[in-house]
Enzyme design. Structure first.
Site, PDB file in Angstrom:
ATOM      1  CB  THR A 179      33.838  40.100  36.656  1.00 47.73           C
ATOM      2  OG1 THR A 179      35.061  39.801  35.968  1.00 47.73           O
ATOM      3  CG2 THR A 179      32.749  39.143  36.196  1.00 47.73           C
ATOM      4  CE1 TYR A 180      36.229  46.378  42.165  1.00 45.89           C
ATOM      5  CE2 TYR A 180      37.703  44.733  43.129  1.00 45.89           C
ATOM      6  CZ  TYR A 180      37.257  46.036  43.043  1.00 45.89           C
ATOM      7  OH  TYR A 180      37.827  47.003  43.829  1.00 45.89           O
ATOM      8  CG  MET A 181      38.773  47.066  37.271  1.00 45.46           C
ATOM      9  SD  MET A 181      37.137  47.464  37.860  1.00 45.46           S
ATOM     10  CE  MET A 181      37.551  48.548  39.189  1.00 45.46           C
ATOM     11  NE  ARG A 182      41.476  49.140  41.714  1.00 41.35           N
ATOM     12  CZ  ARG A 182      40.475  49.980  41.459  1.00 41.35           C
ATOM     13  NH1 ARG A 182      39.233  49.662  41.788  1.00 41.35           N
ATOM     14  NH2 ARG A 182      40.701  51.151  40.886  1.00 41.35           N
ATOM     15  CG  HIS A 227      37.045  40.365  43.704  1.00 43.08           C
ATOM     16  ND1 HIS A 227      35.773  40.769  44.052  1.00 43.08           N
ATOM     17  CD2 HIS A 227      37.898  41.059  44.492  1.00 43.08           C
ATOM     18  CE1 HIS A 227      35.864  41.676  45.024  1.00 43.08           C
ATOM     19  NE2 HIS A 227      37.136  41.871  45.303  1.00 43.08           N
TER      20      HIS A 227
END
Length: 416
Positions: A175-178, A222
Site C-alpha cells: 500500500t501507499y508508503m507515505r 492512508h
C-alpha cells in the site's frame, strides 16, 4: 465512482505550507549567499534538522569521559556456570570508580561463600508491534538492512507502483508508503488471520483482531504500510525481486502478519546472590511460547540460568573486574534522526528522506560509518541562522507550525 467534495480546508493548509516555506527560504537563502557563498539554501524544516545534528556534535566535543569498573562473578551450580554482576554493598548501590577499588573488592571476596538470597521469576508477555508507518519503516530498514532513508523510499515506491511477478503481470505489492497511520482495512486483517491460522496454527491467532492506536496529531489519510495481499508471501515473490526489493518486502510483510498474532510469553528471572556485605545479580529469560516472534524473528536472548533456589551455596569460579568509560551521546544515524524529528513533531512522513538527502547534497552534513556529522560549512550555516533567525530555527516553532497547519486542515483556524 463516488467523488467527494473538494476539501477547501486541506487545500488552504497545503497553500499555507507552501507560502511559509517560500517566505523562510526566500528570506534566509540570500543571507547565506552574501555571507558564505552562492547556491546555498535554507529551509524551514531542513535548517532545524541541521541544528539538531550540530548541537549533538557540540555535546560530543564537550563530553568528558569518566572511568568506572564492573565486577562479574562466574558462578557454578549443579555443573552449570553463569554470570552475576556486582550491584550493591550493604544494600546500597555500589559505584566502582577505579582499578584499585575493584581489586580491593575482589580480594575481600576470596573465601567468602556465595549464597542465593532470592529468586524472582515472572512470566511476561511481549506484544507485537503495529504495522509500519513511514518513519518506522525508514528506521527499521536502516537498522536491519543498512538502507539509507532515500533508498528505502525509492524501493518502497517500486513495490507500490508495481513489479512484474510472472503470471499475474505487474502488481503493486504494498500500500501507499507515505503515511503516519497504523490503521488497517478490515479486509487485510481478515486475510492475515486466515493466513496465520493456516500457516502457523490456532494457538498463534488472537481470539479477535488486533487494533492499534494512532499517535496524537497523525493525519490518518492512508492506512499503514502493508502487503496488498497477505497471501503473496516473500517466498512466492522472491524469484521476481532484486535482493534489496525482496529484503524490504519481507520486512513489511513480516511486520504486518506479526501485528495480528498472539504475544510471545517469556519467563524472566532475577536472582540476587549474597557474598558477605556484597550483592550480585544474575538475569535470565526463557521463551515459553514464541507467538509473533515465529514470524518477526527472535530477540537477542539473555543467558539461561540453572535451577536456583534461595539458600543454595554456589561455587565461585572466577571474578572478572573490567574497566569502562562513560560514552558521549551517540551521533545521529539516519534512523535515529528520523526518530528525533518524528518525536519532536518536525516534518511529515513524506519529507524525512528528502530532508536528509538535501543536508547531504548541500554538503552541510557528512555520513561517516553511517553516522551523521556536520561539515565545517554545516556549522557555519547553522551558527549564522541561529544567530539571525532564532525564532525560525527553534524546534518548538517548527513543531507548532505543523500543529497550526493541522488546525487549518480541520477548519479550526483561518489560514491567513
Amino acid at each position: 465512482a463516488n467523488p467527494e467534495e473538494l476539501s477547501v480546508e486541506r487545500f488552504e493548509s497545503q497553500q499555507t505550507r507552501r507560502i511559509l516555506d517560500r517566505l523562510v527560504g526566500y528570506q534566509i537563502s540570500p543571507l547565506l549567499w552574501s555571507r558564505i557563498k552562492r547556491g546555498l539554501s535554507a529551509g524551514r524544516v531542513q535548517s532545524v534538522a541541521l541544528r539538531i545534528i550540530a548541537e549533538r556534535e557540540r555535546e560530543i566535543f564537550a563530553f568528558q569521559p569518566e572511568e568506572y569498573w564492573s565486577l562479574t562473578a562466574r558462578l557454578g551450580a549443579d555443573g552449570e556456570i553463569f554470570s552475576a554482576e556486582l550491584i550493591q554493598e550493604n544494600q546500597k548501590k555500589i559505584k566502582i570508580t577505579n582499578g584499585e577499588q575493584a581489586r580491593e573488592i575482589s580480594s575481600a571476596l576470596q573465601g567468602v561463600p556465595f549464597i542465593v538470597d532470592s529468586v524472582d521469576s515472572k512470566q511476561r508477555k511481549r506484544n507485537p508491534l503495529p504495522p509500519y508507518t513511514t518513519s518506522q519503516l525508514q528506521q527499521d530498514a536502516f537498522r536491519r538492512l543498512n538502507l539509507p532513508t532515500a533508498r528505502t523510499m525509492s524501493l518502497a515506491q517500486q513495490l507500490y507502483e508495481g513489479v512484474d511477478i510472472g503470471a499475474e503481470g505487474s502488481v503493486g505489492l504494498i500500500t501507499y508508503m507515505r503515511t503516519d497511520s497504523v490503521r488497517l482495512s478490515g479486509e487485510s486483517v481478515h486475510q492475515a488471520r486466515e493466513l496465520i491460522e493456516k500457516n502457523f496454527g490456532r494457538e498463534y491467532l488472537p481470539s479477535k483482531p488486533r487494533g492499534y492506536q494512532n499517535k496524537k496529531g497523525s493525519q490518518d489519510a492512508h492506512e499503514a504500510i502493508r502487503p496488498t495481499s497477505a497471501f503473496r508471501t516473500p517466498e512466492k515473490v522472491k524469484p521476481y525481486l532484486s535482493p534489496q526489493l525482496y529484503a524490504l518486502y519481507e520486512l513489511i510483510w513480516k511486520r504486518f502478519v506479526a501485528s495480528q498474532m498472539n504475544p510471545a510469553v517469556m519467563d524472566q528471572t532475577a536472582v540476587d546472590i549474597k557474598a558477605g556485605r556484597y550483592t550480585f545479580r544474575a538475569n535470565g529469560s526463557v521463551i515459553r511460547f514464541d507467538g509473533f516472534l515465529k514470524v518477526y524473528g527472535l530477540p537477542t536472548q539473555e543467558e539461561e540460568l540453572p535451577e536456583l533456589k534461595a539458600g543454595m551455596t554456589l561455587d565461585l569460579k572466577e571474578l572478572l573486574p573490567k574497566q569502562h568509560f562513560t560514552q558521549p551521546p551517540p551521533r545521529f544515524t539516519e534512523a535515529t534522526l528520523v526518530k528525533e524529528l518524528e518525536e519532536n513533531g518536525i516534518g511529515r512522513p513524506s519529507t524525512y528522506a528528502s530532508i536528509i538527502s538535501t543536508l547531504k547534497g548541500k554538503e552541510y552534513v557528512q555520513a561517516i560509518k553511517n553516522q551523521l556529522s556536520p561539515t565545517e560549512l554545516g556549522f557555519m550555516v547553522n551558527d549564522l541562522l541561529v544567530a539571525n533567525f532564532p525564532g525560525i530555527m527553534d524546534v518548538e516553532f517548527t513543531a507548532g507550525m505543523e500543529n497550526s497547519l493541522d488546525e487549518i486542515e480541520e477548519g479550526r483556524s483561518r489560514w491567513q
